[in-house]
Design an enzyme around this catalytic site. Structure first.
Site, PDB file in Angstrom:
ATOM      1  CE1 TYR A 177      -4.317   7.860   6.485  1.00 43.62           C
ATOM      2  CE2 TYR A 177      -2.502   7.077   5.307  1.00 43.62           C
ATOM      3  CZ  TYR A 177      -3.320   6.993   6.520  1.00 43.62           C
ATOM      4  OH  TYR A 177      -2.986   6.317   7.783  1.00 43.62           O
ATOM      5  CB  ALA A 213      -8.606  -5.084   8.336  1.00 49.22           C
ATOM      6  NE  ARG A 214     -12.609  -4.169  12.132  1.00 46.96           N
ATOM      7  CZ  ARG A 214     -13.615  -3.502  12.386  1.00 46.96           C
ATOM      8  NH1 ARG A 214     -14.024  -2.934  13.567  1.00 46.96           N
ATOM      9  NH2 ARG A 214     -14.498  -3.478  11.257  1.00 46.96           N
ATOM     10  CD  GLN A 229      -2.753   1.262   2.347  1.00 47.86           C
ATOM     11  OE1 GLN A 229      -2.288   1.376   3.684  1.00 47.86           O
ATOM     12  NE2 GLN A 229      -3.987   1.501   2.077  1.00 47.86           N
TER      13      GLN A 229
HETATM   14  C1  LIG Z   1      -5.124  -1.792  13.466  1.00 50.22           C
HETATM   15  C2  LIG Z   1      -5.656  -1.338  12.006  1.00 50.22           C
HETATM   16  C3  LIG Z   1      -4.701  -0.664  11.278  1.00 50.22           C
HETATM   17  C4  LIG Z   1      -5.237  -0.262   9.941  1.00 50.22           C
HETATM   18  N1  LIG Z   1      -4.128   0.460   9.041  1.00 50.22           N
HETATM   19  C5  LIG Z   1      -4.852   0.747   7.760  1.00 50.22           C
HETATM   20  C6  LIG Z   1      -3.730   1.210   6.961  1.00 50.22           C
HETATM   21  O1  LIG Z   1      -2.458   1.401   7.203  1.00 50.22           O
HETATM   22  N2  LIG Z   1      -4.236   1.417   5.694  1.00 50.22           N
HETATM   23  C7  LIG Z   1      -5.386   1.197   5.372  1.00 50.22           C
HETATM   24  O2  LIG Z   1      -5.718   1.701   4.107  1.00 50.22           O
HETATM   25  N3  LIG Z   1      -6.395   0.975   6.249  1.00 50.22           N
HETATM   26  C8  LIG Z   1      -5.908   0.719   7.491  1.00 50.22           C
HETATM   27  N4  LIG Z   1      -6.917  -0.232   8.347  1.00 50.22           N
HETATM   28  C9  LIG Z   1      -8.485  -0.465   7.689  1.00 50.22           C
HETATM   29  C10 LIG Z   1      -8.402  -1.828   7.318  1.00 50.22           C
HETATM   30  O3  LIG Z   1      -7.713  -2.008   6.248  1.00 50.22           O
HETATM   31  C11 LIG Z   1      -9.902  -1.849   6.850  1.00 50.22           C
HETATM   32  O4  LIG Z   1     -10.236  -0.983   6.071  1.00 50.22           O
HETATM   33  C12 LIG Z   1     -10.880  -1.880   8.017  1.00 50.22           C
HETATM   34  O5  LIG Z   1     -10.332  -2.381   9.227  1.00 50.22           O
HETATM   35  C13 LIG Z   1     -12.011  -2.686   7.869  1.00 50.22           C
HETATM   36  O6  LIG Z   1     -12.091  -3.778   7.723  1.00 50.22           O
HETATM   37  P1  LIG Z   1     -12.595  -4.897   8.606  1.00 50.22           P
HETATM   38  O7  LIG Z   1     -13.965  -4.787   8.976  1.00 50.22           O
HETATM   39  O8  LIG Z   1     -11.988  -6.174   7.805  1.00 50.22           O
HETATM   40  O9  LIG Z   1     -11.389  -4.795   9.717  1.00 50.22           O
HETATM   41  C14 LIG Z   1      -6.489  -0.453   9.850  1.00 50.22           C
HETATM   42  C15 LIG Z   1      -7.261  -1.346  10.263  1.00 50.22           C
HETATM   43  C16 LIG Z   1      -7.013  -1.799  11.716  1.00 50.22           C
HETATM   44  C17 LIG Z   1      -7.843  -2.334  12.575  1.00 50.22           C
END
Ligand SMILES: Cc1cc2nc3c(=O)[nH]c(=O)nc-3n(C[C@H](O)[C@H](O)[C@H](O)COP(=O)(O)O)c2cc1C
Length: 408
Positions: A164, A339-340, A98
């Protein structure tokens, strides 16, 4: 309807299945270099069965960093990045980088932004970016993408979300410029489109190019779905993107809008420097708002984008199990991004392949969020014990030392 466990293509890249690990800033680089822990993190995701893992947020230039230890495509970082991509490939997964510029969310003032604003994240006023800096940052994206090819990445994901830099240009609330980068949607989208074009020109079809684009900033006057749809269509028409991942929210003004679920105020306060701790406890609820969580919570909006573009799309947001994966495939999404749920269980894809009824153990307590500058992890899982250097220690590849938020 495609099977989420069947192979899929993003541009020139074949993924063994349609599950992508979404970027979660790892906080595992040190002084701009890859660490063994960062490699281990992505090897765990790859072993867990994803088709592609995403190395989160590698800044295209030093003034675009969100963390002073962040990797920002310096030559010294290349051996470690190469090591990382090779280690992931050995596990059979693809790996994406990314890339982006944090703009007003950058950690150090004065942060660059479309317009001058007081900026809590940058702890001061942001500076309105001039044409020379715009050209420099666009060129830095192209350079980062070229280096991603050299480092062995299969894809780059350009960050066009979360307010961003590219996303703050899109937001009418953050952009009141009167030049060719402000005003009409076409002008506000110019920076994002020029950036994507520069990336495509730099790498052609050698790797896949994804864009992570906001659908809704999550506050009045921000960028919304009615504008996101035409921007998605323009990106498709420009031929600069191989797949779209629609996201939401603002790290600047409304971070919880993306996540939904519990708001871990106490855990956020704990990682803040002394004087900020009390502030977070007192007024944190106003900044960190609570939104109800449900599986697949971005589907309703993403489906409207799906209807307007033919590009492959990843469904993001509360993808936790086979049911929502199947739903995404049935609705015409080619991939899912998680993600999570993968922070909680990196091997969830393998478990789901063995038993489709496997539940996610993620409770969307969101206590993983404040861990992301000190080594991202699920707060419900015991921290892993320090690992030995089983992948050797090439030059430019160092273990991360303890680094608290307050050092940033
Ligand atoms: C701890 C953490 C760090 C994250 N860091 C980024 C990041 O660096 N860049 C980004 O685009 N999204 C980041 N996200 C967002 C995730 O990519 C994702 O869009 C968001 O958690 C929703 O997806 P989920 O429901 O599967 O968790 C982060 C999420 C979490 C929980």
């Amino acid at each position: 309807m495609a099977d989420v466990l069947s192979p899929g293509w993003i541009g020139p890249v074949r993924l063994r299945n349609r599950i992508v690990k979404a970027a979660t800033y790892e906080g595992l680089s040190h002084r701009g270099l890859v660490t063994r822990d960062l490699v281990d993190f992505h090897v765990r995701c790859a072993r867990g069965g994803v088709g592609m893992t995403t190395v989160a947020y590698l800044a295209v230039s030093r003034d675009g960093r969100t963390d002073r230890h962040q990797v920002c495509w310096a030559d010294e970082a290349m051996p470690g990045l190469r090591h990382l991509t090779e280690a992931v490939h050995r596990e059979g997964a693809a790996v994406s980088a990314q890339i982006g510029h944090a703009g007003p969310v950058a950690y150090r003032a004065p942060a660059l932004a479309p317009s001058r604003r007081f900026n809590l994240a940058g702890r001061g006023f942001s500076r309105a970016i001039g044409k020379a800096d715009i050209d420099r940052v666009v060129a830095a994206h192209a350079r980062a993408a070229r280096l991603a090819v050299e480092a062995g990445f299969d894809a780059v994901e350009v960050h066009l979300g979360h307010n961003y830099l590219a996303s703050s240009f899109l937001s009418p609330a953050l952009n009141d410029r009167d030049d060719e980068y402000g005003g009409s949607l076409e002008n506000r989208a110019r920076f994002a489109r020029d950036t994507m074009r520069a990336v495509r020109d730099a790498v052609g079809d050698r790797i896949a190019i994804l864009a992570k684009l906001n659908m809704d900033d999550g506050y009045p006057g921000g960028f919304g779905l009615d504008e996101a749809i035409p921007v998605a269509c323009w990106l498709e028409a420009d031929g600069t993107v191989d797949a779209l991942e629609m996201t939401a929210g603002s790290s600047l003004r409304n971070p919880m809008y993306l996540f939904k679920g519990d708001v871990p105020i106490r855990e956020f306060a704990a990682v803040m420097p002394g004087p900020v701790k009390l502030g977070v406890r007192l007024v944190g609820r106003r900044f960190l708002r609570r939104y109800p969580y449900r599986d697949g919570y971005l589907l309703e909006d993403a489906r409207k984008v799906r209807a307007e573009v033919r590009l492959p799309m990843l469904l993001l947001g509360g993808v936790t199990g086979r049911a929502v994966m199947d739903r995404a495939m049935a609705e015409g999404f080619e991939f899912v991004a998680m993600a999570r749920a993968l922070l909680r269980q990196p091997d969830l894809p393998r478990l789901i392949a063995a038993d489709p009824a496997t539940p996610s153990l993620c409770t969307h307590c969101n206590k993983c969020m404040p861990t992301n500058y000190t080594g991202v992890r699920c707060a419900l899982v015991e921290p892993a014990s320090p690992r030995s250097g089983s992948w050797g220690t090439p030059a430019g590849y160092v273990p991360r030392q303890a680094s608290a938020w307050s050092e940033r």
